[in-house]
Every structure is written in structure tokens, then in C-alpha cells.
Design a protein around this motif. Structure first.
Motif, short mmCIF file in Angstrom:
data_model
loop_
_atom_site.label_atom_id
_atom_site.label_comp_id
_atom_site.label_asym_id
_atom_site.label_seq_id
_atom_site.Cartn_x
_atom_site.Cartn_y
_atom_site.Cartn_z
N ILE A 164 48.15 43.67 5.15
CA ILE A 164 49.04 44.84 5.13
C ILE A 164 48.47 45.93 4.24
O ILE A 164 48.42 47.10 4.62
CB ILE A 164 50.45 44.43 4.69
CG1 ILE A 164 51.11 43.60 5.80
CG2 ILE A 164 51.30 45.64 4.36
CD1 ILE A 164 52.42 42.97 5.39
N ALA A 165 48.01 45.55 3.05
CA ALA A 165 47.44 46.55 2.13
C ALA A 165 46.19 47.19 2.71
O ALA A 165 46.04 48.42 2.66
CB ALA A 165 47.13 45.88 0.79
N LEU A 166 45.31 46.39 3.29
CA LEU A 166 44.09 46.93 3.87
C LEU A 166 44.41 47.83 5.06
O LEU A 166 43.80 48.89 5.21
CB LEU A 166 43.17 45.78 4.30
CG LEU A 166 41.80 46.17 4.85
CD1 LEU A 166 41.00 46.93 3.80
CD2 LEU A 166 41.06 44.92 5.28
N SER A 167 45.36 47.45 5.87
CA SER A 167 45.75 48.28 7.02
C SER A 167 46.31 49.62 6.57
O SER A 167 46.01 50.66 7.15
CB SER A 167 46.77 47.55 7.88
OG SER A 167 46.21 46.41 8.47
N LEU A 168 47.13 49.61 5.54
CA LEU A 168 47.70 50.86 5.05
C LEU A 168 46.63 51.77 4.46
O LEU A 168 46.61 52.98 4.72
CB LEU A 168 48.78 50.58 4.00
CG LEU A 168 50.09 50.00 4.54
CD1 LEU A 168 51.02 49.63 3.40
CD2 LEU A 168 50.75 50.99 5.47
N VAL A 169 45.72 51.21 3.67
CA VAL A 169 44.64 52.01 3.08
C VAL A 169 43.74 52.59 4.17
O VAL A 169 43.39 53.77 4.14
CB VAL A 169 43.83 51.16 2.08
CG1 VAL A 169 42.54 51.85 1.69
CG2 VAL A 169 44.66 50.86 0.85
N LEU A 170 43.40 51.78 5.15
CA LEU A 170 42.54 52.27 6.24
C LEU A 170 43.23 53.33 7.07
O LEU A 170 42.59 54.28 7.53
CB LEU A 170 42.09 51.11 7.12
CG LEU A 170 41.06 50.18 6.50
CD1 LEU A 170 40.82 48.98 7.41
CD2 LEU A 170 39.77 50.92 6.23
N THR A 171 44.52 53.20 7.28
CA THR A 171 45.26 54.21 8.04
C THR A 171 45.20 55.54 7.31
O THR A 171 44.96 56.59 7.93
CB THR A 171 46.72 53.77 8.24
OG1 THR A 171 46.72 52.54 8.98
CG2 THR A 171 47.51 54.81 9.00
N VAL A 172 45.39 55.53 6.01
CA VAL A 172 45.34 56.77 5.23
C VAL A 172 43.93 57.36 5.24
O VAL A 172 43.75 58.56 5.46
CB VAL A 172 45.83 56.52 3.78
CG1 VAL A 172 45.54 57.70 2.89
CG2 VAL A 172 47.31 56.18 3.78
N VAL A 173 42.92 56.52 5.04
CA VAL A 173 41.54 57.01 5.00
C VAL A 173 41.13 57.60 6.34
O VAL A 173 40.60 58.72 6.40
CB VAL A 173 40.57 55.88 4.58
CG1 VAL A 173 39.12 56.26 4.82
CG2 VAL A 173 40.79 55.51 3.13
N TRP A 174 41.39 56.88 7.43
CA TRP A 174 41.04 57.41 8.76
C TRP A 174 41.85 58.65 9.10
O TRP A 174 41.35 59.57 9.74
CB TRP A 174 41.21 56.34 9.84
CG TRP A 174 40.04 55.41 9.92
CD1 TRP A 174 40.02 54.10 9.53
CD2 TRP A 174 38.74 55.68 10.42
NE1 TRP A 174 38.79 53.56 9.75
CE2 TRP A 174 37.98 54.51 10.30
CE3 TRP A 174 38.13 56.81 10.95
CZ2 TRP A 174 36.65 54.43 10.70
CZ3 TRP A 174 36.80 56.74 11.35
CH2 TRP A 174 36.08 55.56 11.22
N GLY A 175 43.11 58.69 8.69
CA GLY A 175 43.93 59.88 8.93
C GLY A 175 43.39 61.11 8.23
O GLY A 175 43.34 62.20 8.80
N VAL A 176 42.98 60.93 6.98
CA VAL A 176 42.41 62.05 6.22
C VAL A 176 41.08 62.50 6.85
O VAL A 176 40.83 63.70 6.99
CB VAL A 176 42.23 61.66 4.74
CG1 VAL A 176 41.37 62.67 3.99
CG2 VAL A 176 43.57 61.49 4.08
#
Length: 94
Positions: A68-80
Motif C-alpha cells: 500500500i505504501a509503495l503504491s501510494l508513493v509511486l502514484t504520487v511520483v508518476w502523477g507529478v
């Protein structure tokens, strides 16, 4: 106690995969998001499987939380990254 009375030693990942397949799948989907994250499907899959695993598999709680933590971080990074790319593209077209 005889040696036959003792349970066999755990085999690490093999034992976890048998006990918590949803947690292991969530973690695999989250790691796939590193490469395929621009389409956001692996992150969503990691979040969904991790959330389900937290409620159903208490022995896979650590792996589910990591997914869950990795998915959230990756979502933010890819979104930016995609936002910056779109902003650059919009500025170069106009």
C-alpha cells in the motif's frame, strides 16, 4: 518430545506465499508499478489487493502495508512526472 513431534522449520517466502497469497500479489503489483506505473493500473491493483489482504490475512499484514505504501508513493511520483510532462508539452505547443 521426539523429532517427529516438532513442526518443520519455515521456508521463508515459500511459507508466506502459502499463507498470504493476496499480500504477496499486492507486493508484486506494487513493484510492477515501478516500470508500468505511467498507466496507474499496477498501483491501483496493489492498493486494492493490499487493502483486501489487510482484512483477510493477518500473517501478511507487513507485506500488505508495504504494498500500500509503495503504491501510494509511486502514484504520487508518476502523477507529478506526468503533470510536469504535460505542462512542458502544453508550453511547447502554444
Amino acid at each position: 518430545m521426539t523429532p517427529a513431534d516438532h513442526p518443520p522449520p519455515r521456508q521463508g517466502g515459500v511459507h508466506l506465499a502459502a499463507e498470504a497469497p493476496l499480500a504477496r500479489s499486492a507486493l508484486a503489483a506494487a513493484f510492477a508499478g515501478v516500470v508500468l506505473g505511467f498507466c496507474f493500473v499496477p498501483q491501483l491493483l496493489g492498493l486494492a489487493l493490499g487493502g483486501i489482504s489487510l482484512t483477510r490475512e493477518p500473517e501478511g499484514r507487513r507485506h500488505a502495508a508495504l504494498a500500500i505504501a509503495l503504491s501510494l508513493v509511486l502514484t504520487v511520483v508518476w502523477g507529478v512526472l506526468l503533470g510536469a510532462l504535460l505542462k512542458w508539452w502544453a508550453g511547447s505547443v502554444a
